[in-house]
Design an enzyme around this catalytic site. Structure first.
Site, PDB file in Angstrom:
ATOM      1  N   SER A 164     -36.657 -10.265  76.314  1.00  0.00           N
ATOM      2  CA  SER A 164     -35.856 -10.480  77.527  1.00  0.00           C
ATOM      3  C   SER A 164     -36.700 -11.312  78.481  1.00  0.00           C
ATOM      4  O   SER A 164     -37.938 -11.363  78.340  1.00  0.00           O
ATOM      5  CB  SER A 164     -35.558  -9.117  78.169  1.00  0.00           C
ATOM      6  OG  SER A 164     -35.074  -9.276  79.486  1.00  0.00           O
TER       7      SER A 164
ATOM      8  N   TYR B   6     -38.004  -0.852  81.271  1.00  0.00           N
ATOM      9  CA  TYR B   6     -37.370  -1.882  80.436  1.00  0.00           C
ATOM     10  C   TYR B   6     -38.315  -3.080  80.322  1.00  0.00           C
ATOM     11  O   TYR B   6     -38.545  -3.600  79.225  1.00  0.00           O
ATOM     12  CB  TYR B   6     -36.041  -2.297  81.078  1.00  0.00           C
ATOM     13  CG  TYR B   6     -35.270  -3.357  80.321  1.00  0.00           C
ATOM     14  CD1 TYR B   6     -34.521  -3.045  79.195  1.00  0.00           C
ATOM     15  CD2 TYR B   6     -35.288  -4.695  80.741  1.00  0.00           C
ATOM     16  CE1 TYR B   6     -33.802  -4.017  78.499  1.00  0.00           C
ATOM     17  CE2 TYR B   6     -34.580  -5.671  80.055  1.00  0.00           C
ATOM     18  CZ  TYR B   6     -33.841  -5.329  78.941  1.00  0.00           C
ATOM     19  OH  TYR B   6     -33.143  -6.296  78.253  1.00  0.00           O
TER      20      TYR B   6
HETATM   21  N1  LIG Z   1     -27.333  -9.106  78.175  1.00  0.00           N
HETATM   22  C1  LIG Z   1     -28.435  -9.432  78.822  1.00  0.00           C
HETATM   23  O1  LIG Z   1     -28.394  -9.839  80.001  1.00  0.00           O
HETATM   24  C2  LIG Z   1     -29.755  -9.357  78.126  1.00  0.00           C
HETATM   25  C3  LIG Z   1     -30.830 -10.070  78.674  1.00  0.00           C
HETATM   26  C4  LIG Z   1     -32.065  -9.991  78.036  1.00  0.00           C
HETATM   27  C5  LIG Z   1     -32.215  -9.244  76.895  1.00  0.00           C
HETATM   28  N2  LIG Z   1     -31.169  -8.554  76.383  1.00  0.00           N
HETATM   29  C6  LIG Z   1     -31.383  -7.784  75.165  1.00  0.00           C
HETATM   30  O2  LIG Z   1     -30.454  -8.184  74.191  1.00  0.00           O
HETATM   31  C7  LIG Z   1     -30.268  -7.124  73.252  1.00  0.00           C
HETATM   32  C8  LIG Z   1     -28.782  -6.938  73.010  1.00  0.00           C
HETATM   33  O3  LIG Z   1     -28.208  -6.476  74.217  1.00  0.00           O
HETATM   34  P1  LIG Z   1     -26.733  -6.883  74.689  1.00  0.00           P
HETATM   35  O4  LIG Z   1     -26.858  -7.629  75.940  1.00  0.00           O
HETATM   36  O5  LIG Z   1     -25.983  -7.468  73.576  1.00  0.00           O
HETATM   37  O6  LIG Z   1     -26.170  -5.441  75.080  1.00  0.00           O
HETATM   38  P2  LIG Z   1     -25.186  -4.444  74.326  1.00  0.00           P
HETATM   39  O7  LIG Z   1     -25.310  -3.159  75.021  1.00  0.00           O
HETATM   40  O8  LIG Z   1     -23.857  -5.073  74.227  1.00  0.00           O
HETATM   41  O9  LIG Z   1     -25.796  -4.379  72.838  1.00  0.00           O
HETATM   42  C9  LIG Z   1     -26.863  -3.541  72.513  1.00  0.00           C
HETATM   43  C10 LIG Z   1     -26.561  -2.953  71.140  1.00  0.00           C
HETATM   44  O10 LIG Z   1     -27.693  -2.157  70.743  1.00  0.00           O
HETATM   45  C11 LIG Z   1     -27.163  -0.962  70.166  1.00  0.00           C
HETATM   46  N3  LIG Z   1     -28.143   0.136  70.201  1.00  0.00           N
HETATM   47  C12 LIG Z   1     -28.599   0.806  71.289  1.00  0.00           C
HETATM   48  N4  LIG Z   1     -29.438   1.792  70.900  1.00  0.00           N
HETATM   49  C13 LIG Z   1     -29.498   1.748  69.541  1.00  0.00           C
HETATM   50  C14 LIG Z   1     -30.191   2.506  68.561  1.00  0.00           C
HETATM   51  N5  LIG Z   1     -30.990   3.535  68.878  1.00  0.00           N
HETATM   52  N6  LIG Z   1     -30.038   2.160  67.259  1.00  0.00           N
HETATM   53  C15 LIG Z   1     -29.230   1.120  66.908  1.00  0.00           C
HETATM   54  N7  LIG Z   1     -28.545   0.375  67.798  1.00  0.00           N
HETATM   55  C16 LIG Z   1     -28.678   0.688  69.099  1.00  0.00           C
HETATM   56  C17 LIG Z   1     -25.934  -0.659  70.999  1.00  0.00           C
HETATM   57  O11 LIG Z   1     -25.082   0.273  70.376  1.00  0.00           O
HETATM   58  C18 LIG Z   1     -25.334  -2.041  71.164  1.00  0.00           C
HETATM   59  O12 LIG Z   1     -24.464  -2.366  70.113  1.00  0.00           O
HETATM   60  C19 LIG Z   1     -30.983  -5.920  73.826  1.00  0.00           C
HETATM   61  O13 LIG Z   1     -32.234  -5.760  73.193  1.00  0.00           O
HETATM   62  C20 LIG Z   1     -31.177  -6.293  75.281  1.00  0.00           C
HETATM   63  O14 LIG Z   1     -32.277  -5.636  75.856  1.00  0.00           O
HETATM   64  C21 LIG Z   1     -29.934  -8.595  76.967  1.00  0.00           C
END
Ligand SMILES: NC(=O)c1ccc[n+]([C@@H]2O[C@H](COP(=O)([O-])OP(=O)(O)OC[C@H]3O[C@@H](n4cnc5c(N)ncnc54)[C@H](O)[C@@H]3O)[C@@H](O)[C@H]2O)c1
Length: 292
Positions: A148, A161
């Site tokens: 991130s 985080y």
């Molecule tokens: N959306 C943003 O702004 C953003 C920015 C930077 C980084 N990220 C990172 O991107 C990644 C994806 O996030 P997103 O934005 O798609 O959010 P999201 O919540 O839509 O997706 C996260 C997914 O991870 C799954 N998950 C959570 N805990 C889990 C576990 N113990 N085992 C298996 N799966 C699990 C959830 O069920 C979900 O499907 C994450 O690592 C997040 O930290 C997101």
């Protein structure tokens, strides 16, 4: 021919959001994908959509808690069983750490560590399993970890985080040598704020205000940054930022002059060569011990 045709990918956290969109793009480019997540309904719906569109089996889903080796092993084993091997692994599952995201939350052993178990542990354990599956066939592969922007910048109200994502960056940077050990390239993507469900799960109004006010990166740029990590054979141990204006590669770390000496730098090529020799032997032993 597209380099993704006939490749097999594993994507954690692929039931929705960034992981779902990366999986969809991989399938669109001709790869076959196995999704591991804890959101079973959404995961099953995602692979049904991919299989229906392709008119054949190009995707599978299995319930996977990324904190558990048992689940991760079952995920990679399923990919191998159905599609023959694993060439690409996207370790993407993540949470913001609701109730344990910052420094003022209750002193709770389990809750405080759960975000690190998922965000950092899920990546570390997932990389270890992926490496065994990729290296045992001697073909190599590409691993992409989701970090991130909070992995390279501070984030006051979600400090836990930020810590977990800094760990993903440090871990990924430390694996650049695997390209020379077993032709596995490990890189990480650091998305800026992207409109997904994860941003609805934060503890503090200031975090919501920060996220809502931040310029957003499009999902298209985020997905293309993952694809770049997989396609670009020069990248290894690299950190790619997915920003509103496109993909940026973070410069490699240059140690401050006083922390290295000429004598040390002269010895470094030999130390690296010996280190890679040790790594090849250790990996061969790990593959043997794993009985995969
Ligand atoms: N959306 C943003 O702004 C953003 C920015 C930077 C980084 N990220 C990172 O991107 C990644 C994806 O996030 P997103 O934005 O798609 O959010 P999201 O919540 O839509 O997706 C996260 C997914 O991870 C799954 N998950 C959570 N805990 C889990 C576990 N113990 N085992 C298996 N799966 C699990 C959830 O069920 C979900 O499907 C994450 O690592 C997040 O930290 C997101």
């Amino acid at each position: 021919m597209d380099p993704f045709i006939s490749k097999v990918a594993v994507v954690t956290g692929g039931s929705r959001g960034i992981g779902y969109n990366v999986a969809k793009e991989l399938v669109a480019r001709g790869a076959r994908v196995v999704i591991g997540d804890i959101l079973d309904k959404q995961g099953e719906a995602a692979i049904k959509e991919f299989n229906d569109r392709a008119g054949k089996k190009v995707a599978a889903y299995i319930h996977t808690d990324v904190t558990k080796y048992k689940d991760l092993l079952a995920l990679f084993s399923l990919a191998e069983k159905i599609f023959g091997c694993v060439d690409i692994a996207v370790l993407n599952a993540g949470v913001t750490g609701m109730g344990a995201g910052g420094i003022f939350t209750p002193l709770d052993d389990e809750k405080d560590m759960s975000i690190h178990d998922i965000n950092m542990g899920g990546v570390i354990k997932g990389n270890k399993v992926a490496l065994l599956y990729m290296a045992k066939h001697g073909k190599g592969g590409a691993i992409v970890n989701t970090a991130s922007m909070a992995g390279v910048t501070p984030a006051n109200f979600i400090a836990a985080y930020a810590a977990s994502k800094h760990a993903v960056v440090g871990w990924t940077r430390s694996l650049g040598h695997l390209k020379h050990v077993c032709n596995v390239r490990v890189n990480a993507v650091c998305p800026a704020v992207c409109a997904t469900d994860i941003n609805n799960y934060v503890d503090h109004q200031s975090t919501s205000d920060f996220l809502n006010s931040s310029p957003k990166v499009s999902m298209e740029i985020v997905v293309q940054t993952f694809i770049r990590c997989i396609e670009d054979s020069r990248l290894s141990g690299d950190i790619l930022l997915a920003l509103p204006d496109g993909t940026h590669i973070q410069p490699k770390y240059n140690p401050p002059a006083s922390s290295v000496s000429k004598e040390f730098l002269d010895k470094l090529p030999q130390i690296r060569q010996d280190g890679n020799k040790f790594a090849k032997e250790a990996l061969a032993q790990a593959i043997k011990d794993s009985k995969l």
